[in-house]
Design an enzyme around this catalytic site. Structure first.
Site, short mmCIF file in Angstrom:
data_model
loop_
_atom_site.label_atom_id
_atom_site.label_comp_id
_atom_site.label_asym_id
_atom_site.label_seq_id
_atom_site.Cartn_x
_atom_site.Cartn_y
_atom_site.Cartn_z
N LEU A 10 -16.09 18.03 -22.09
CA LEU A 10 -14.91 17.76 -21.27
C LEU A 10 -13.69 18.42 -21.91
O LEU A 10 -13.37 18.14 -23.07
CB LEU A 10 -14.71 16.25 -21.16
CG LEU A 10 -13.94 15.70 -19.96
CD1 LEU A 10 -14.61 16.10 -18.65
CD2 LEU A 10 -13.84 14.18 -20.05
N GLY B 12 -10.54 18.55 -20.33
CA GLY B 12 -9.29 18.04 -19.78
C GLY B 12 -8.89 18.76 -18.50
O GLY B 12 -7.94 18.37 -17.83
N GLY B 13 -9.64 19.80 -18.16
CA GLY B 13 -9.39 20.56 -16.93
C GLY B 13 -10.12 19.97 -15.74
O GLY B 13 -10.98 19.09 -15.88
N VAL B 14 -9.80 20.49 -14.56
CA VAL B 14 -10.39 19.99 -13.33
C VAL B 14 -11.88 20.27 -13.27
O VAL B 14 -12.68 19.42 -12.85
CB VAL B 14 -9.67 20.61 -12.11
CG1 VAL B 14 -10.39 20.25 -10.81
CG2 VAL B 14 -8.23 20.15 -12.05
N SER C 45 -14.40 20.72 -15.57
CA SER C 45 -15.30 19.87 -16.35
C SER C 45 -15.23 18.42 -15.88
O SER C 45 -16.22 17.69 -15.95
CB SER C 45 -14.98 19.97 -17.85
OG SER C 45 -13.66 19.56 -18.14
N LEU D 116 -14.11 19.35 -27.74
CA LEU D 116 -14.25 20.21 -28.92
C LEU D 116 -12.88 20.70 -29.36
O LEU D 116 -12.22 21.46 -28.66
CB LEU D 116 -15.16 21.40 -28.61
CG LEU D 116 -16.53 21.07 -28.00
CD1 LEU D 116 -17.38 22.33 -27.90
CD2 LEU D 116 -17.26 19.99 -28.78
N CYS E 289 -17.70 32.52 -27.92
CA CYS E 289 -17.28 31.13 -27.85
C CYS E 289 -18.40 30.29 -27.23
O CYS E 289 -18.72 29.21 -27.71
CB CYS E 289 -16.01 31.02 -27.01
SG CYS E 289 -15.46 29.35 -26.70
N CYS F 208 -10.56 31.70 -24.74
CA CYS F 208 -10.98 30.31 -24.91
C CYS F 208 -10.33 29.62 -26.08
O CYS F 208 -9.89 28.47 -25.97
CB CYS F 208 -12.49 30.25 -25.05
SG CYS F 208 -13.15 31.15 -26.48
#
Length: 355
Positions: free
Chosen positions: A7, A9-11, A13, A33, A100, A195
């Site tokens: 997760l 914090g974005g829409v 995920s 992470l 990444c 990223c």
């Protein structure tokens, strides 16, 4: 079934988490992470990961799911950031997002959780299918948001534990789901850029590690010095933005690393510099090496555009690629990613432009 959800914090995920819960799964734990660069460069602006973390907490509270923060700052630096810095020093155009995914999100994270989970869920736009006991990476329904380019270096072992719930959705549908269920971050803008940088600007990152060194900007056709730059590592072949000279548009067509010179040209001359044939190495196949290369297409950057091409395998780790059309922005350090129809087969690193 035990499930781990990455997760951010974005829409994306967050909707991925919702969709896995909506399938009836309940033994779920989320992970955020935390990465190296954001703390190191925090002097540039506000703490870029704190906002992410606030949304992670709000999302997990909404769905009553536990979460944990894992610190991968050291791993990010050693496996992704140091690679990016070295490529820039060598005058190449790095693709850190590929590593990444391969080395951190599905590398170090997998090593950390070991065999604790049966499935790892993320908000990537891609699909994984199984055919004859092999895992295939397919492009997402949304070809604009498709992230198969960045996932092209995954292994069979990594793919065996991955699930991408957004692969069958358009971005507009994801946004609508977020609004329908009133996610706390439903109006949050998509993250942009590389990223590991968070809100840090790429040039600030480069400046921090490589500094600045004045050099000449020379018009290729006339040999005239028409400007000064702060270091060749800030530029990539094909670049148009950021040159900041009058009488444009200007394009970067060549870099002299030894003399720290940037050569630029106007549009009509720039188009003549387009190339179609190049060599790649460090070849990675998601499955076995193909027995033939008929009907392959490649991407040489993230986006919708694919080229038809001819591939000639010289050795197991060296290949010649000939595009059906010329491209103005082929640069060493970039990755050429192989496709057949909607399947992503793997990729290789560009290291020499031929013609």
């Amino acid at each position: 079934m035990k499930i781990a959800v990455l997760l951010s914090g974005g829409v994306d995920s967050s909707v991925a988490l919702y969709r896995i819960i909506n399938k009836g799964y309940s033994n779920i734990k989320c992970y955020y992470l935390k990465i190296w660069v954001e703390d190191e460069l925090s002097y540039i602006g506000n703490c870029p990961w704190q906002e992410d973390l606030n949304y992670v907490e709000a999302i997990c509270n909404k769905f009553n799911v536990p979460y944990e923060i894992i610190n991968f700052q050291k791993e990010y630096y050693n496996k992704v950031v140091s690679y990016t810095i070295e490529e820039l020093k060598n005058g190449n155009t790095p693709s850190p997002d590929i590593f990444c995914n391969q080395r951190i999100k599905f590398g170090a994270f997998f090593e950390k959780i070991n065999s604790q989970y049966d499935l790892v869920v993320t908000g990537h736009y891609a699909k994984i299918q199984i055919k004859e006991s092999k895992f295939l990476l397919k492009q997402a329904k949304d070809k604009i948001k498709d992230q198969s380019y960045f996932l092209s270096h995954l292994s069979q072992k990594q793919m065996s534990k991955l699930y991408f719930p957004l692969g069958t959705l358009l971005k507009s549908e994801v946004r609508q789901i977020a609004k329908n269920i009133n996610l706390p971050n439903k109006d949050r803008k998509d993250s942009q850029g590389i990223c590991f940088l968070g809100k840090i600007k790429y040039n600030e990152f480069i400046k921090y590690h490589l500094g600045e060194k004045k050099g000449n900007i020379i018009e290729k056709e006339t040999g005239k010095i028409i400007g000064i730059h702060n270091g060749y590592w800030f530029f990539t072949v094909g670049q148009r933005r950021g040159i900041k000279l009058s009488n444009g548009p200007w394009f970067v067509i060549e870099k002299d690393l030894e003399k720290n010179i940037i050569y630029i040209s106007h549009n009509e001359n720039y188009l003549k510099q387009a190339k179609r044939k190049f060599l790649v190495h460090e070849i990675h196949w998601i499955n076995d090496t193909p027995t033939n290369f008929e009907n392959f297409k490649i991407k040489i950057r993230h986006g919708e555009k694919k080229y038809s091409c001819k591939l000639k395998l010289i050795t197991n780790n060296l290949m010649e690629i000939s595009l059906n059309k010329k491209d103005q922005g082929i640069s060493p350090g970039q990755f050429a990613i192989f496709y057949k129809n909607t399947e992503c087969l793997g990729g290789a690193k560009i290291f020499k432009i031929i013609e």
